[in-house]
Write a protein that holds these residues in place. Structure first.
Motif, short mmCIF file in Angstrom:
data_model
loop_
_atom_site.label_atom_id
_atom_site.label_comp_id
_atom_site.label_asym_id
_atom_site.label_seq_id
_atom_site.Cartn_x
_atom_site.Cartn_y
_atom_site.Cartn_z
N GLU A 169 -5.44 65.90 26.09
CA GLU A 169 -6.38 64.94 25.50
C GLU A 169 -5.91 63.52 25.82
N THR A 170 -6.84 62.65 26.12
CA THR A 170 -6.47 61.30 26.55
C THR A 170 -5.78 60.48 25.47
N ASP A 171 -6.01 60.82 24.20
CA ASP A 171 -5.38 60.05 23.12
C ASP A 171 -4.18 60.77 22.50
N ALA A 172 -3.65 61.77 23.19
CA ALA A 172 -2.54 62.57 22.64
C ALA A 172 -1.32 61.71 22.31
N ALA A 173 -0.95 60.81 23.20
CA ALA A 173 0.23 59.97 22.96
C ALA A 173 0.04 59.11 21.72
N GLU A 174 -1.16 58.55 21.56
CA GLU A 174 -1.43 57.72 20.38
C GLU A 174 -1.36 58.55 19.10
N LYS A 175 -1.86 59.78 19.15
CA LYS A 175 -1.81 60.65 17.97
C LYS A 175 -0.36 60.98 17.60
N ILE A 176 0.45 61.29 18.59
CA ILE A 176 1.85 61.60 18.33
C ILE A 176 2.57 60.38 17.77
N PHE A 177 2.34 59.23 18.36
CA PHE A 177 2.96 58.00 17.86
C PHE A 177 2.51 57.72 16.43
N GLY A 178 1.22 57.89 16.15
CA GLY A 178 0.70 57.69 14.80
C GLY A 178 1.36 58.63 13.79
N TYR A 179 1.59 59.86 14.19
CA TYR A 179 2.26 60.83 13.33
C TYR A 179 3.66 60.34 12.96
N THR A 180 4.41 59.89 13.96
CA THR A 180 5.77 59.43 13.69
C THR A 180 5.76 58.17 12.83
N GLU A 181 4.84 57.28 13.09
CA GLU A 181 4.75 56.04 12.31
C GLU A 181 4.39 56.32 10.86
N GLN A 182 3.39 57.17 10.63
CA GLN A 182 2.97 57.51 9.27
C GLN A 182 4.11 58.09 8.44
N ARG A 183 4.96 58.86 9.06
CA ARG A 183 6.04 59.53 8.35
C ARG A 183 7.36 58.78 8.40
N GLY A 184 7.37 57.63 9.09
CA GLY A 184 8.59 56.84 9.20
C GLY A 184 9.68 57.53 9.99
N LEU A 185 9.30 58.30 11.00
CA LEU A 185 10.27 59.03 11.82
C LEU A 185 10.65 58.18 13.03
N LYS A 186 11.93 57.91 13.19
CA LYS A 186 12.42 57.13 14.32
C LYS A 186 12.84 58.08 15.43
N VAL A 187 12.17 58.00 16.55
CA VAL A 187 12.47 58.88 17.68
C VAL A 187 13.43 58.16 18.62
N ASP A 188 14.62 58.72 18.76
CA ASP A 188 15.63 58.15 19.66
C ASP A 188 15.69 58.87 21.00
N VAL A 189 15.25 60.13 21.02
CA VAL A 189 15.32 60.93 22.25
C VAL A 189 13.95 61.56 22.48
N LEU A 190 13.45 61.43 23.71
CA LEU A 190 12.22 62.10 24.11
C LEU A 190 12.56 63.06 25.24
N ILE A 191 12.21 64.32 25.04
CA ILE A 191 12.30 65.30 26.12
C ILE A 191 10.87 65.71 26.42
N ASN A 192 10.37 65.18 27.51
CA ASN A 192 8.98 65.38 27.90
C ASN A 192 8.91 66.62 28.79
N ASN A 193 8.86 67.77 28.13
CA ASN A 193 9.01 69.05 28.80
C ASN A 193 7.70 69.78 29.02
N ALA A 194 6.63 69.37 28.37
CA ALA A 194 5.36 70.10 28.47
C ALA A 194 4.79 69.99 29.88
N GLY A 195 4.13 71.04 30.27
CA GLY A 195 3.49 71.03 31.57
C GLY A 195 2.27 71.92 31.56
N MET A 196 1.57 71.94 32.68
CA MET A 196 0.41 72.80 32.79
C MET A 196 0.51 73.54 34.11
N LEU A 197 -0.01 74.73 34.10
CA LEU A 197 0.01 75.53 35.31
C LEU A 197 -1.39 75.53 35.89
#
Length: 99
Positions: free
Chosen positions: A62-90
């Motif tokens: 989804e084109t807004d997936a990054a914004e949704k994930i960021f919004g989730y972390t912001e709403q909950r006050g979660l500080k992300v120090d490490v990103l492992i961008n492992n998802a892919g599509m076949l």
């Protein structure tokens, strides 16, 4: 409290990244499009390693997936120090034909 966010974290290599980080004491945000698997892995890692693990359903196509994930972390006050961008599509197709 600081977190590692792992896309594709409910299976395969992503799940192993999550397990290894949990073993080192990292709190996790486990992201994938497998809601039940996310919850199960989060529960298992929390029980086994005593860390906090947040399961987060997200469809990264989804084109807004990054914004949704960021919004989730912001709403909950979660500080992300490490990103492992492992998802892919076949896809079995020529790249030029892939939307």
């Amino acid at each position: 409290m600081n977190y590692a966010l792992i896309t594709g974290g409910s299976s395969g290599i992503g799940r192993e990244y999550a397990r290894q980080l949990a073993a080192k004491g990292w709190n996790l945000i486990i992201v994938s499009n497998r809601e039940e698997d996310n919850a199960r892995v989060a529960e298992e890692l929390t029980a086994q390693y005593g860390i906090k693990a947040e399961p987060l359903y997200a469809d990264l196509t989804e084109t807004d997936a990054a914004e949704k994930i960021f919004g989730y972390t912001e709403q909950r006050g979660l500080k992300v120090d490490v990103l492992i961008n492992n998802a892919g599509m076949l896809l079995v197709s020529q790249l030029v034909n892939t939307p």
